[in-house]
Enzyme design. Structure first.
Site, mmCIF file in Angstrom:
data_model
loop_
_atom_site.group_PDB
_atom_site.id
_atom_site.type_symbol
_atom_site.label_atom_id
_atom_site.label_comp_id
_atom_site.label_asym_id
_atom_site.label_seq_id
_atom_site.Cartn_x
_atom_site.Cartn_y
_atom_site.Cartn_z
ATOM 1 C CG ASN A 66 -1.850 1.270 1.269
ATOM 2 O OD1 ASN A 66 -1.775 2.145 0.808
ATOM 3 N ND2 ASN A 66 -3.130 0.716 1.963
ATOM 4 C CE LYS A 103 -2.032 -0.089 6.024
ATOM 5 N NZ LYS A 103 -2.063 -1.510 6.582
ATOM 6 C CG ASP A 120 -3.525 -5.789 9.913
ATOM 7 O OD1 ASP A 120 -3.600 -5.649 8.690
ATOM 8 O OD2 ASP A 120 -4.682 -6.096 10.418
ATOM 9 C CG PHE A 155 -4.933 5.964 2.790
ATOM 10 C CD1 PHE A 155 -3.947 6.545 3.682
ATOM 11 C CD2 PHE A 155 -4.947 4.438 3.195
ATOM 12 C CE1 PHE A 155 -3.102 5.928 4.596
ATOM 13 C CE2 PHE A 155 -4.140 3.693 4.111
ATOM 14 C CZ PHE A 155 -3.446 4.589 4.757
ATOM 15 C CE1 TYR A 200 -14.396 1.652 5.731
ATOM 16 C CE2 TYR A 200 -12.293 0.679 6.320
ATOM 17 C CZ TYR A 200 -13.578 0.568 5.821
ATOM 18 O OH TYR A 200 -13.907 -0.684 5.113
ATOM 19 C CG ASP A 201 -8.107 8.910 6.783
ATOM 20 O OD1 ASP A 201 -8.073 9.007 7.752
ATOM 21 O OD2 ASP A 201 -6.795 8.881 6.044
ATOM 22 C CE LYS A 247 -4.439 9.970 8.408
ATOM 23 N NZ LYS A 247 -4.561 9.263 6.987
ATOM 24 C CG HIS A 303 -4.981 4.690 13.721
ATOM 25 N ND1 HIS A 303 -5.253 6.012 12.650
ATOM 26 C CD2 HIS A 303 -5.139 3.786 12.471
ATOM 27 C CE1 HIS A 303 -5.554 5.531 11.492
ATOM 28 N NE2 HIS A 303 -5.334 4.139 11.470
#
Lengths: 195, 195
Positions: free
Chosen positions: A11, A14, A71, A155, A157-158, A178, A183
């Site tokens: 990804n 990420k 993850d 990206f 569910y943001d 952000k 998280h």
């Protein structure tokens, strides 16, 4: 001299986000992308941490380098914590961000605001084959689901996630705003301290 | 003389199935369909029983008759009990059985057989405005999710649900075979004993 790690993900979002968080944390780390010929990993674990470990172990074994993986997902209280580890393929296909979040909005169309609480959760791990160590940290961002899509950033569910105490979705924030609360920011700053 | 009840649902499959179960149980009951002009009920409860009560109370209030309702769904262990109360609109739209079950198969495409356990759950209620009584019973059918769609019978998630100890889905069983073991059969036979 920076220490080299492989980032166990395909990804690109990420890799960019984790590189940004680690650089801002001052960690002296060179992060390599996963080689294209590395094997696919079946994410059959039942927790974020288990799946992050599966990915990092596979990347470390393939490259011989210490490997970093995460993850992460969105846990919606009204759905008993789902999509959770199924976040990336909630719509039944892997990685279709738009279909995933539109499905979630549809599933919650009759769920009123007081019951739209949710958490973004990230498990970040480092697996070092030279020392045989595995370290796991987690980060959690509490918030709620918006009724509609807002914002172009981020990206996953943001565009439908509003952190607690905020009015904007994480897709409406700058990357730095952000990262400061997210998280993934929490988890990878913690991981940087351990490296 | 049979006692008259109104069945608080617009799902023709449910009226048929409940009528069949009650008739087979020997209950002397006349079951009327919900009048078309009855108000829609927002199923905002967070349990099957709560939603069944909302539907039965609304139908009883509108008709003045004692009302029977059920709320039921499929609880998948690998999804923390979801779709659960969201079963009928899992795909984001209400009542698209095929889209709902295809979505579920996609979400579980990487979930191996040992982790595909699930339960069909039914809460059945009767609300009697003349006496002010409300009675609630539940039925549960344990089973597992098939990898593919099998059978033309039943409705909802029947084509992908294999009861424990069986080889066929509930959509491949005769109505009588299904009623003998099903969550709805258990619940409404229990309810018939109470009526």
């Amino acid at each position: 001299m920076p220490r080299t790690y492989v980032m166990a993900t395909r990804n690109a979002h990420k890799v960019e986000e984790v590189s940004r968080i680690l650089a801002a944390s001052g960690a002296d780390i060179e992060l390599l992308p996963l080689p294209g010929e590395a094997p696919d990993v079946e994410e059959i674990g039942s927790t974020f941490a288990a799946n992050a470990l599966l990915k990092a172990r596979s990347a470390a074994e393939f490259t011989g380098l210490p490997a970093i993986a995460d993850d992460s997902g969105l846990c919606v209280d009204a759905l008993n914590g789902m999509p959770g580890i199924h976040s990336a393929r909630w719509c039944g296909r892997h990685g279709d961000d738009r279909a995933n979040l539109e499905l979630l909005l549809g599933q919650l169309a009759e769920t009123p605001a007081p019951r739209r609480s949710a958490q973004f959760v990230c498990a970040a791990v480092v697996v070092d084959p030279s020392s045989g160590t595995e370290q796991i940290v987690e980060g959690v961002l509490e918030g709620r689901l918006a009724e509609e899509i807002h914002g172009e950033g981020g990206f996953g569910y943001d565009p439908i996630f509003v952190p607690m105490g905020e009015q904007l979705t994480t897709a409406e924030m700058s990357p730095e705003e952000k990262d400061a609360i997210s998280h993934r920011g929490q988890a990878f700053r913690h991981l940087a301290d351990l490296l």
